[in-house]
Design a protein around this motif. Structure first.
Motif, PDB file in Angstrom:
ATOM      1  N   GLU A 398       0.845  -1.219   0.000  1.00 25.67           N
ATOM      2  CA  GLU A 398       0.000   0.000   0.000  1.00 25.67           C
ATOM      3  C   GLU A 398       0.870   1.256   0.000  1.00 25.67           C
ATOM      4  N   ARG A 399       1.916   1.157   0.768  1.00 24.80           N
ATOM      5  CA  ARG A 399       2.788   2.334   0.853  1.00 24.80           C
ATOM      6  C   ARG A 399       3.446   2.607  -0.510  1.00 24.80           C
ATOM      7  N   VAL A 400       3.880   1.528  -1.159  1.00 24.02           N
ATOM      8  CA  VAL A 400       4.476   1.692  -2.493  1.00 24.02           C
ATOM      9  C   VAL A 400       3.413   2.257  -3.439  1.00 24.02           C
ATOM     10  N   GLN A 401       2.195   1.730  -3.302  1.00 26.13           N
ATOM     11  CA  GLN A 401       1.104   2.196  -4.169  1.00 26.13           C
ATOM     12  C   GLN A 401       0.856   3.699  -4.002  1.00 26.13           C
ATOM     13  N   ARG A 402       0.959   4.147  -2.748  1.00 25.10           N
ATOM     14  CA  ARG A 402       0.701   5.581  -2.508  1.00 25.10           C
ATOM     15  C   ARG A 402       1.747   6.448  -3.206  1.00 25.10           C
ATOM     16  N   VAL A 403       3.014   6.027  -3.099  1.00 26.72           N
ATOM     17  CA  VAL A 403       4.064   6.811  -3.772  1.00 26.72           C
ATOM     18  C   VAL A 403       3.852   6.729  -5.280  1.00 26.72           C
ATOM     19  N   ARG A 404       3.514   5.522  -5.744  1.00 25.08           N
ATOM     20  CA  ARG A 404       3.310   5.317  -7.181  1.00 25.08           C
ATOM     21  C   ARG A 404       2.221   6.237  -7.738  1.00 25.08           C
ATOM     22  N   THR A 405       1.130   6.350  -6.978  1.00 22.32           N
ATOM     23  CA  THR A 405       0.032   7.197  -7.439  1.00 22.32           C
ATOM     24  C   THR A 405       0.518   8.630  -7.664  1.00 22.32           C
TER      25      THR A 405
END
Ligand code: HC3
Length: 480
Positions: A398-405
């Motif tokens: 999720e944390r990676v996803q947040r940065v990715r977004t």
């Protein structure tokens, strides 16, 4: 005076103390004399082993054939111009290399105990994690670093990261040395080195407050950072990080386009034994990866991911980024890539014995070049490749996803600004191609390892093994 300066650089052939530029290359007296003798028409050397004998100070007299091969590979030539007649560009390169060595020596002298890669990178909390070369101390070729707690900080608040770039060229390789704001970056002015340039140690020793910016706490800032930072600022920060960490400047690559390997030179590469050529390319590839690692560390949000996830992202993404960056050094006019100081076609890599991979890599470069990405688009695209929540072994997706977004928004922003929104779809289409090339690359390594396990284990760069190898490559080979 110049000679005394050059002597800080060890002999390119055996590493002994050099005495100047001889036959076009910085060498010691021993290798100079050896090369001179080797030019007599009566001399013919042959290697009794596999033509890949190590040549260093202690071993240089053991195999004349390999010593001569190394002399030629390093560029020694009877016809080489004497130093006094070097072009200004060559002279600047040499000055820059001298300075790089000096800086490196100063750095070593100052840090009695250099931090181990792991210590330099990991926080004390992450004791359960394995040592990693993925986040190494910066290579000598890249003689600057940032304090760990600053590395995730947006570049705009790090004055010394807002750097001027000077280049140091060694055998066609251009390296970057950051200068402090306001300082003269003019190498070509011929006065750069004795001037007020900041040294790596001054950079390393500077604390954030001394430099006039607020202390940065990666842990507390993560949640506020990517969401509070404007997309535009994020894009600007990624672009800056890219510019600071590319191996070569675009203008320089352009200027060198005419430098293509001659038939004879291509033949030398083609005649290398498979294992020697693999080792050679593995080193080149690892060099390129180190710049990508540095880029990743400067992507806002990356350093705030847990260290296992940073490593997982680099393991699966850094090769992809190297391949995308390769398009910067690709000349579609003659299908060549900048390798080892000149432009090379697929045929130069023949002795790797993986023509399908090489063909795929070149075709990819050709196709990506057709999109004509500018540096800014490439910067944010490569950040997006790295920050990918679909990678294996992530602990906190999720944390990676947040940065990715956030990074995706930055890419859209850049494309919108450039009025090139249609590029987005085309870029996404390249992603599976990248993935399949990297899978093929791993397959090739598995094949090679079966044939030359010891070469991989003992002679490949640790970073290469950590990225692409198996556990057996990294740890001791118990069966041997
Ligand atoms: C094509 C290449 C990977 C990319 C390498 C790049 C373009 C990377 C940036 C450097 O500055 C210049 C450069 C030099 C060599 C390029 C490599 C040559 C072959 C390699 C293929 C993917 C084959 C894989 C090499 C191997 C088998 C040792 O891992």
């Amino acid at each position: 005076m110049m000679r005394a300066q050059i002597e800080v650089i060890p002999c390119k052939i055996c590493g002994d103390k050099s005495s100047g530029v001889h036959y076009g290359v910085i060498t010691c007296e021993g290798c100079k004399g050896f090369f001179r003798r080797s030019q007599s028409s009566s001399v013919q050397y042959s290697c009794s082993r596999q033509s890949n004998c190590p040549i260093d100070r202690a071993s240089r007299n053991r195999c004349q054939s390999c010593r001569l091969k190394k002399c030629v590979a390093q560029g020694m030539s009877r016809d080489a111009v004497k130093f006094g007649r070097m072009s200004k560009r060559q002279r600047d390169s040499l000055f820059a290399e001298v300075e790089r060595h000096r800086q490196h020596q100063r750095l070593q002298a100052n840090s009695v105990q250099e931090p181990q890669p792991l210590q330099a990178y990991r926080s004390s909390k992450d004791t359960r994690e394995q040592p990693s070369h993925l986040i190494p101390p910066l290579p000598a070729a890249y003689p600057f670093s940032v304090e760990p707690e600053l590395a995730g900080c947006p570049a705009e608040v790090i004055p010394y990261l807002d750097c001027h770039i000077v280049e140091a060229q060694t055998q066609g390789l251009a390296y970057r040395v950051p200068l402090r704001r306001g300082e003269n970056n003019s190498l070509s002015a011929g006065r750069g080195f004795e001037s007020t340039r900041s040294t790596p140690e001054s950079i390393l020793n500077m604390t954030g407050s001394e430099m006039g910016f607020h202390p940065f706490d990666p842990e507390s800032s993560f949640f506020s950072y990517p969401t509070s930072l404007q997309t535009e600022e994020l894009a600007a920060s990624i672009i800056r990080s890219h510019k600071e960490t590319t191996q070569y400047r675009l203008e320089e690559l352009q200027a060198l386009r005419w430098k293509v390997f001659s038939r004879e030179e291509v033949h030398i590469y083609q005649s290398k034994p498979v294992d020697e050529m693999w080792q050679y390319c593995a080193v080149r590839l690892s060099d390129a990866v180190q710049y990508v690692v540095e880029f990743a560390k400067r992507i806002p949000g990356f350093r705030q991911l847990c260290q296992n996830d940073q490593i997982a992202l680099l393991k699966s993404g850094s090769m992809e980024v190297v391949l995308v960056r390769m398009t910067r050094m690709f000349n579609t006019a003659n299908n060549t890539v900048f390798f080892d100081g000149k432009y090379a076609g697929t045929e130069l890599f023949k002795s790797l014995a993986c023509s399908d991979l090489i063909a795929a890599v070149f075709e990819f470069a050709n196709n990506l070049c057709a999109l004509r990405l500018n540096e800014q688009q490439m910067a944010v695209f490569t950040a997006m490749i790295l920050i990918n929540p679909d990678r294996p072994c992530l602990e906190d997706r999720e944390r990676v996803q947040r940065v990715r977004t956030e990074v995706e928004l930055a890419l859209r922003h850049i494309l919108h600004r450039d009025n090139q929104e249609s590029l987005l779809q085309k870029l996404y289409q390249r992603v599976p191609v990248l993935r399949s090339m990297c899978a093929l690359h791993i397959e090739k390594l598995q094949w090679f390892r079966q044939l030359y396990p010891l070469t991989v284990h003992s002679l490949f760069p640790p970073l290469y093994k950590e990225l692409f190898g198996s556990d057996a490559d990294i740890h001791s080979l118990t069966t041997h």
